[in-house]
Design a protein around this motif. Structure first.
Motif, short mmCIF file in Angstrom:
data_model
loop_
_atom_site.label_atom_id
_atom_site.label_comp_id
_atom_site.label_asym_id
_atom_site.label_seq_id
_atom_site.Cartn_x
_atom_site.Cartn_y
_atom_site.Cartn_z
N GLY A 137 -5.13 13.26 7.39
CA GLY A 137 -4.09 12.43 7.99
C GLY A 137 -2.72 12.58 7.34
O GLY A 137 -1.80 11.83 7.66
N LEU A 138 -2.57 13.56 6.45
CA LEU A 138 -1.29 13.80 5.78
C LEU A 138 -0.57 14.94 6.48
O LEU A 138 -1.12 16.02 6.67
CB LEU A 138 -1.53 14.14 4.31
CG LEU A 138 -0.28 14.39 3.47
CD1 LEU A 138 0.58 13.14 3.36
CD2 LEU A 138 -0.68 14.89 2.06
N PHE A 139 0.71 14.71 6.83
CA PHE A 139 1.48 15.71 7.57
C PHE A 139 2.83 15.94 6.90
O PHE A 139 3.45 15.00 6.40
CB PHE A 139 1.71 15.25 9.01
CG PHE A 139 0.43 15.05 9.78
CD1 PHE A 139 -0.14 16.09 10.50
CD2 PHE A 139 -0.21 13.81 9.77
CE1 PHE A 139 -1.31 15.90 11.21
CE2 PHE A 139 -1.40 13.62 10.47
CZ PHE A 139 -1.95 14.67 11.19
N LEU A 140 3.27 17.19 6.94
CA LEU A 140 4.60 17.58 6.45
C LEU A 140 5.36 18.21 7.60
O LEU A 140 4.94 19.24 8.14
CB LEU A 140 4.47 18.58 5.29
CG LEU A 140 5.79 19.18 4.76
CD1 LEU A 140 6.65 18.10 4.10
CD2 LEU A 140 5.51 20.32 3.79
N MET A 141 6.47 17.58 8.00
CA MET A 141 7.31 18.09 9.07
C MET A 141 8.55 18.73 8.45
O MET A 141 9.35 18.06 7.80
CB MET A 141 7.73 16.96 10.02
CG MET A 141 8.56 17.44 11.21
SD MET A 141 9.30 16.08 12.17
CE MET A 141 7.85 15.24 12.79
#
Length: 252
Positions: A20-24
């Motif tokens: 559930g961890l995202f880097l945009m």
């Protein structure tokens, strides 16, 4: 591994143990100026995250999640593409403010890793996050509309007002166009931590992982808490229109 790879946006998972961890990563040229396409691609990336969260197995969902945004180089974002904004009017401003509202109330905790200058619309974009981490050696955060001779739309003013809540800092930001270096922004309470460039992403990930635990289940609780916490701002972003000062029936 890239999850979304659009022309102006790249979305990855920086830690496979936390789905559930995202880097945009913002990648609209050297300055990351907001255009209609840029805003659309950010919304597409947020759509992808929503869909991915809905399909994460329950056991993994209990680990929670978070979203980090950042870029590379001199600018986090140098604000709006002014010529396009002036040309397209509501067709530009309304989607931009809808994007700010969505980020402000997003269902995951959000962290802005401010790698460089964050001016005007870029400042608003950073302020829409829950936490801001800024590099110490380069970059200002500022609202320079006063110097550009451009008034703020009701929702745009609201997002600045709700995050910069010390009156003297708000005055200097909006009415003087002051450029705040990272340490001054921390003193003003609208940047949470200052770190060196080489620590920026790691620090943002640390914040994100700490906050991720509050999003266990990846449900709508955080979204609804933010929606009520920032209710006045959200209403102005979505329904306040694009006529500054209209509530006074003034002509600006």
């Amino acid at each position: 591994m890239s999850l979304v790879n659009l022309p102006l946006i790249k979305l990855t998972n920086p830690d496979s143990s936390l789905p559930g961890l995202f880097l945009m990563e913002l990648n609209n040229g050297a300055e990351n100026r907001f255009t209609i396409q840029f805003v659309s691609e950010i919304m597409q990336a947020l759509d992808y995250i929503d869909q991915a969260l809905d399909n994460i197995p329950e056991e993994e969902a209990q680990k929670g999640g978070a979203l980090i945004t950042t870029s590379q180089g001199k600018f986090y974002s140098n604000g709006l593409a002014i010529e396009a904004a002036m040309r397209d009017g509501d067709a530009f401003y309304i989607p931009f403010m809808a994007m700010l509202s969505r980020l402000l109330t997003f269902r995951l905790p959000t962290v802005a890793a401010i790698n460089g200058h964050a001016f005007a619309g870029g400042c608003m974009f950073a302020l829409a996050h829950d936490v801001r981490v800024m590099r110490s050696d380069r970059g200002w955060i500022a609202m320079n509309e006063i110097d550009l001779g451009i008034p703020l739309m009701p929702g745009m003013a609201a997002i600045v007002r709700c995050k910069i809540n010390q009156p003297s800092y708000l005055r200097d930001c909006v009415l003087a166009g002051q450029r705040f270096k990272a340490s001054d922004a921390v003193a003003g309470g609208f940047v949470d931590k200052v770190v060196s460039e080489d620590q920026l992403r790691d620090t943002a990930v640390q914040y994100a992982k700490q906050m991720a635990q509050k999003a266990r289940g990846l449900g709508q609780v955080i979204h609804l808490l933010k929606a009520e916490m920032y209710r006045d701002t959200v209403e102005l972003l979505l329904n306040g229109g694009t006529s500054p000062g209209s509530y006074m029936q003034a002509k600006l």
